[in-house]
Design an enzyme around this catalytic site. Structure first.
Site, mmCIF file in Angstrom:
data_model
loop_
_atom_site.group_PDB
_atom_site.id
_atom_site.type_symbol
_atom_site.label_atom_id
_atom_site.label_comp_id
_atom_site.label_asym_id
_atom_site.label_seq_id
_atom_site.Cartn_x
_atom_site.Cartn_y
_atom_site.Cartn_z
ATOM 1 N N ASP A 1 -3.755 2.234 -4.687
ATOM 2 C CA ASP A 1 -2.383 2.157 -4.191
ATOM 3 C C ASP A 1 -1.768 0.782 -4.445
ATOM 4 O OD1 ASP A 1 -4.359 1.396 -2.213
ATOM 5 O OD2 ASP A 1 -2.773 1.294 -0.715
ATOM 6 N N THR B 1 0.370 5.146 1.932
ATOM 7 C CA THR B 1 -0.501 5.700 2.978
ATOM 8 C C THR B 1 -1.381 6.841 2.489
ATOM 9 O OG1 THR B 1 1.170 7.303 3.625
ATOM 10 C CG2 THR B 1 1.230 5.155 4.744
ATOM 11 N N HIS C 1 -2.639 -3.175 -3.231
ATOM 12 C CA HIS C 1 -4.010 -2.981 -2.753
ATOM 13 C C HIS C 1 -4.961 -2.732 -3.939
ATOM 14 C CE1 HIS C 1 -6.660 -1.006 0.590
ATOM 15 N NE2 HIS C 1 -7.113 -2.180 0.211
ATOM 16 N N HIS D 1 0.840 -1.197 0.000
ATOM 17 C CA HIS D 1 0.000 0.000 0.000
ATOM 18 C C HIS D 1 0.878 1.252 0.000
ATOM 19 C CE1 HIS D 1 -3.488 -2.272 1.937
ATOM 20 N NE2 HIS D 1 -2.468 -3.039 2.272
ATOM 21 N N GLU E 1 2.472 -0.902 4.537
ATOM 22 C CA GLU E 1 2.158 0.478 4.150
ATOM 23 C C GLU E 1 3.465 1.241 3.909
ATOM 24 O OE1 GLU E 1 -0.579 2.248 3.631
ATOM 25 O OE2 GLU E 1 -2.230 1.092 4.545
HETATM 26 ZN ZN LIG Z 1 -4.131 0.547 0.721
#
Ligand SMILES: [Zn+2]
Length: 270
Positions: A183, A72, A173, A70, A135
């Site tokens: 993302d 953020t 993601h 991902h 992340e």
């Molecule tokens: Zn995400």
């Protein structure tokens, strides 16, 4: 024959009921509602079946088989960390990597972090249960910092050594939530990751697509949900054809997709 009188029989039955109740009572430790003490499943649904608890020592934690990457969307790691640890927000990830390469761990690898949300990949509908979420401290518009990607690669090596995750199972993601998430975005260096064995990638010369090969079926075979075909195409292009953001599948895009499906079916990069 000495028949016990009624009060004694009643007490004996009461004692037997008490013993049986105790025998059924010890149950595996589960989350409980602090206000009522009632047991509940992780979903929050009350447990309605009573099982006799006979613990076996032959058990360990879950074994993640996917890594979901991902960004953020924040410009400061402090903001991301606040969100990912705020009980009211109900989101988390296993790791958060800073622009300078610092790696923060928020959730144990053997536990289920809440990073994927509603998701689908290759038949799985609950990626949170099967994956490690990472992340990256990036706002989605800036290039990914070099120390951050170096740290990510070191972390992936460590995760892979411990869990032996198949190369095709390093995904974003946006791949597992097409139409809902984008993302880690077009600037993420998927090609570099694939060169290290994390994720798949296809470079020219691309193979020719067999006659009649259907785009939706190929996307589905690769893992995407095709409930919304336009969203699946956008997700595929964002990840694998980042230099062409058009929503159309060209013959070159279809060749890349066919190449990826062939790699996946062969069990990884060829
Ligand atoms: Zn995400």
């Amino acid at each position: 024959m000495n028949i016990p009188n009624q009060p004694i029989l009643f007490r004996a039955l009461a004692a037997l009921v008490a013993v049986l109740s105790v025998a059924c009572a010890p149950l595996p430790p589960q989350r409980s509602d602090s206000s009522t003490g009632a047991r509940s499943e992780p979903s929050g649904r009350p447990v309605s079946v009573t099982a006799e608890w006979r613990p076996s020592p032959n058990v360990d934690g879950r074994r993640p088989n996917y890594v979901v990457i991902h960004h953020t969307s924040d410009s400061r790691i402090e903001d991301a960390l606040r969100t990912l640890t705020d009980p009211a927000r109900q989101v988390s990830s296993h790791y958060l990597i800073a622009r300078d390469g610092r790696i923060l761990q928020l959730v144990d690898d053997r536990q289920r972090a809440w990073h994927a949300g509603e998701s689908y990949w290759g038949g799985l509908q609950d990626l949170n249960s099967a994956s490690i979420g990472i992340e990256l401290d990036n706002d989605g518009r800036e290039p990914f910092a070099v120390p951050m990607i170096d740290a990510l690669l070191a972390l992936l090596r460590d995760i892979d050594e411990r869990f032996n995750i198949p190369a095709p199972n390093f995904i974003g993601h946006g791949d597992i939530a097409p139409g809902r998430k984008v993302d880690p975005g077009v600037l993420f260096p998927w090609r570099r990751l694939a060169a290290e064995g994390y994720g798949l990638w296809c470079d020219p010369p691309y193979p020719s697509v067999p006659l009649g090969a259907d785009t939706a079926l190929m996307l589905q075979a690769f893992g995407y949900s095709v409930t919304r075909l336009d969203a699946a195409i956008a997700a595929f292009k964002r990840h694998f054809v980042p230099d062409d953001p058009s929503p159309l599948m060209t013959e070159k895009d279809r060749s890349i997709l066919y190449c990826l499906v062939s790699q996946k079916q062969a069990g990884g990069a060829q």
